[in-house]
Scaffold this motif. Structure first.
Motif, mmCIF file in Angstrom:
data_model
loop_
_atom_site.group_PDB
_atom_site.id
_atom_site.type_symbol
_atom_site.label_atom_id
_atom_site.label_comp_id
_atom_site.label_asym_id
_atom_site.label_seq_id
_atom_site.Cartn_x
_atom_site.Cartn_y
_atom_site.Cartn_z
ATOM 1 N N PRO A 41 -4.857 10.000 3.131
ATOM 2 C CA PRO A 41 -3.538 10.012 2.500
ATOM 3 C C PRO A 41 -3.103 8.624 2.022
ATOM 4 O O PRO A 41 -2.516 8.498 0.943
ATOM 5 C CB PRO A 41 -2.625 10.545 3.606
ATOM 6 C CG PRO A 41 -3.524 11.428 4.418
ATOM 7 C CD PRO A 41 -4.857 10.707 4.426
ATOM 8 N N LYS A 42 -3.396 7.579 2.784
ATOM 9 C CA LYS A 42 -3.022 6.214 2.378
ATOM 10 C C LYS A 42 -3.761 5.784 1.116
ATOM 11 O O LYS A 42 -3.206 5.101 0.257
ATOM 12 C CB LYS A 42 -3.293 5.211 3.499
ATOM 13 C CG LYS A 42 -2.292 5.267 4.614
ATOM 14 C CD LYS A 42 -0.992 4.635 4.202
ATOM 15 C CE LYS A 42 -0.068 4.510 5.388
ATOM 16 N NZ LYS A 42 1.310 4.333 4.979
ATOM 17 N N LEU A 64 2.394 -3.952 -3.885
ATOM 18 C CA LEU A 64 1.810 -2.733 -3.333
ATOM 19 C C LEU A 64 2.230 -2.523 -1.883
ATOM 20 O O LEU A 64 2.577 -1.403 -1.488
ATOM 21 C CB LEU A 64 0.290 -2.805 -3.458
ATOM 22 C CG LEU A 64 -0.491 -1.527 -3.262
ATOM 23 C CD1 LEU A 64 0.038 -0.388 -4.109
ATOM 24 C CD2 LEU A 64 -1.962 -1.780 -3.569
ATOM 25 N N ALA A 65 2.220 -3.591 -1.109
ATOM 26 C CA ALA A 65 2.661 -3.491 0.287
ATOM 27 C C ALA A 65 4.099 -2.994 0.358
ATOM 28 O O ALA A 65 4.436 -2.140 1.189
ATOM 29 C CB ALA A 65 2.521 -4.846 0.981
ATOM 30 N N GLU A 66 4.942 -3.482 -0.529
ATOM 31 C CA GLU A 66 6.341 -3.031 -0.570
ATOM 32 C C GLU A 66 6.414 -1.553 -0.933
ATOM 33 O O GLU A 66 7.146 -0.788 -0.296
ATOM 34 C CB GLU A 66 7.136 -3.869 -1.582
ATOM 35 C CG GLU A 66 8.511 -3.339 -1.906
ATOM 36 C CD GLU A 66 9.457 -3.215 -0.716
ATOM 37 O OE1 GLU A 66 10.352 -2.353 -0.775
ATOM 38 O OE2 GLU A 66 9.294 -3.951 0.275
ATOM 39 N N ARG A 67 5.670 -1.139 -1.934
ATOM 40 C CA ARG A 67 5.692 0.264 -2.368
ATOM 41 C C ARG A 67 5.202 1.199 -1.267
ATOM 42 O O ARG A 67 5.692 2.319 -1.135
ATOM 43 C CB ARG A 67 4.831 0.458 -3.623
ATOM 44 C CG ARG A 67 5.440 -0.083 -4.881
ATOM 45 C CD ARG A 67 6.551 0.819 -5.303
ATOM 46 N NE ARG A 67 7.345 0.219 -6.344
ATOM 47 C CZ ARG A 67 7.986 0.915 -7.251
ATOM 48 N NH1 ARG A 67 7.909 2.222 -7.268
ATOM 49 N NH2 ARG A 67 8.724 0.308 -8.145
ATOM 50 N N LEU A 68 4.203 0.750 -0.514
ATOM 51 C CA LEU A 68 3.637 1.577 0.546
ATOM 52 C C LEU A 68 4.374 1.407 1.878
ATOM 53 O O LEU A 68 4.090 2.125 2.829
ATOM 54 C CB LEU A 68 2.152 1.250 0.730
ATOM 55 C CG LEU A 68 1.258 1.536 -0.477
ATOM 56 C CD1 LEU A 68 -0.166 1.073 -0.203
ATOM 57 C CD2 LEU A 68 1.286 3.003 -0.857
ATOM 58 N N GLN A 69 5.282 0.427 1.927
ATOM 59 C CA GLN A 69 6.037 0.139 3.141
ATOM 60 C C GLN A 69 5.108 -0.164 4.316
ATOM 61 O O GLN A 69 5.260 0.368 5.427
ATOM 62 C CB GLN A 69 6.976 1.295 3.479
ATOM 63 C CG GLN A 69 8.128 1.435 2.509
ATOM 64 C CD GLN A 69 9.108 0.275 2.627
ATOM 65 O OE1 GLN A 69 9.837 0.180 3.599
ATOM 66 N NE2 GLN A 69 9.099 -0.621 1.648
ATOM 67 N N THR A 71 2.593 -3.675 6.007
ATOM 68 C CA THR A 71 2.506 -5.130 5.989
ATOM 69 C C THR A 71 1.516 -5.586 4.928
ATOM 70 O O THR A 71 0.625 -4.829 4.521
ATOM 71 C CB THR A 71 2.049 -5.686 7.350
ATOM 72 O OG1 THR A 71 0.697 -5.260 7.590
ATOM 73 C CG2 THR A 71 2.977 -5.243 8.473
ATOM 74 N N HIS A 72 1.670 -6.826 4.502
ATOM 75 C CA HIS A 72 0.747 -7.395 3.518
ATOM 76 C C HIS A 72 -0.679 -7.353 4.048
ATOM 77 O O HIS A 72 -1.619 -6.989 3.334
ATOM 78 C CB HIS A 72 1.168 -8.833 3.179
ATOM 79 C CG HIS A 72 0.319 -9.468 2.136
ATOM 80 N ND1 HIS A 72 -0.780 -10.226 2.443
ATOM 81 C CD2 HIS A 72 0.396 -9.448 0.788
ATOM 82 C CE1 HIS A 72 -1.353 -10.649 1.326
ATOM 83 N NE2 HIS A 72 -0.652 -10.191 0.311
ATOM 84 N N HIS A 73 -0.851 -7.698 5.310
ATOM 85 C CA HIS A 73 -2.180 -7.709 5.930
ATOM 86 C C HIS A 73 -2.813 -6.309 5.910
ATOM 87 O O HIS A 73 -3.985 -6.146 5.557
ATOM 88 C CB HIS A 73 -2.079 -8.235 7.364
ATOM 89 C CG HIS A 73 -3.373 -8.265 8.085
ATOM 90 N ND1 HIS A 73 -4.337 -9.221 7.846
ATOM 91 C CD2 HIS A 73 -3.875 -7.449 9.041
ATOM 92 C CE1 HIS A 73 -5.378 -8.990 8.615
ATOM 93 N NE2 HIS A 73 -5.118 -7.929 9.353
ATOM 94 N N ALA A 74 -2.044 -5.293 6.289
ATOM 95 C CA ALA A 74 -2.541 -3.918 6.272
ATOM 96 C C ALA A 74 -2.874 -3.483 4.848
ATOM 97 O O ALA A 74 -3.863 -2.777 4.620
ATOM 98 C CB ALA A 74 -1.525 -2.973 6.899
ATOM 99 N N CYS A 75 -2.068 -3.921 3.899
ATOM 100 C CA CYS A 75 -2.291 -3.567 2.498
ATOM 101 C C CYS A 75 -3.605 -4.163 1.986
ATOM 102 O O CYS A 75 -4.377 -3.489 1.301
ATOM 103 C CB CYS A 75 -1.113 -4.032 1.648
ATOM 104 S SG CYS A 75 -1.201 -3.462 -0.052
ATOM 105 N N VAL A 76 -3.862 -5.413 2.323
ATOM 106 C CA VAL A 76 -5.110 -6.057 1.885
ATOM 107 C C VAL A 76 -6.311 -5.306 2.457
ATOM 108 O O VAL A 76 -7.306 -5.071 1.757
ATOM 109 C CB VAL A 76 -5.129 -7.556 2.276
ATOM 110 C CG1 VAL A 76 -6.503 -8.169 2.061
ATOM 111 C CG2 VAL A 76 -4.076 -8.315 1.470
ATOM 112 N N GLY A 77 -6.231 -4.872 3.705
ATOM 113 C CA GLY A 77 -7.309 -4.084 4.295
ATOM 114 C C GLY A 77 -7.506 -2.761 3.569
ATOM 115 O O GLY A 77 -8.643 -2.330 3.323
#
Length: 131
Positions: A41-42, A64-69, A71-77
């Protein structure tokens, strides 16, 4: 936080409960649809957030991190995993050498188009979307 002082009617509670129920049902549908097409889903949310970003077809990891709500770190992963699967690609940000831009690949777009069509049909079926 503002609290309503007057008692709310039963209709208001029913409306809010139904709204939450319909959101939950749609999210359950969406998660199952993503999995049936080989995405988490992510990953599906990431593709949609990139392609659906207002005014352009690319985003920075921070946007993207903001849109997905998340963290930046989780978004990069998450971006790393999507890139490994060929769903997105990074390119240098011409306005900021310290940043990259994320775009959906043709392969990612093909899956996203299929999932988006399925989602639109579900929205129409549930009458939340009027043409």
């Amino acid at each position: 936080m503002t609290f309503v002082k007057a008692p709310l009617s039963k209709d208001v509670y029913e409306y809010l409960a139904e709204f939450r129920y319909q959101i939950r049902k749609f999210l359950h549908f969406s998660e199952a649809a993503a999995r049936s097409h080989g995405l988490t889903p992510k990953q599906h949310q990431l593709l949609l957030a990139v392609k659906g970003f207002p005014g352009r077809d690319y985003v920075t990891p921070r946007e993207l991190a903001e849109r997905l709500q998340i963290t930046h770190h989780a978004c990069v992963g998450l971006i790393d995993r999507c890139e490994q699967l060929g769903l997105v690609k990074r390119r240098p940000n011409p306005e900021d050498g310290r940043s990259v831009l994320i775009e959906v690949t043709d392969q990612g777009l093909e899956i996203l188009q299929t999932l988006s069509g399925i989602h639109l049909e579900e929205i129409k079926r549930t009458r939340f979307f009027k043409e």
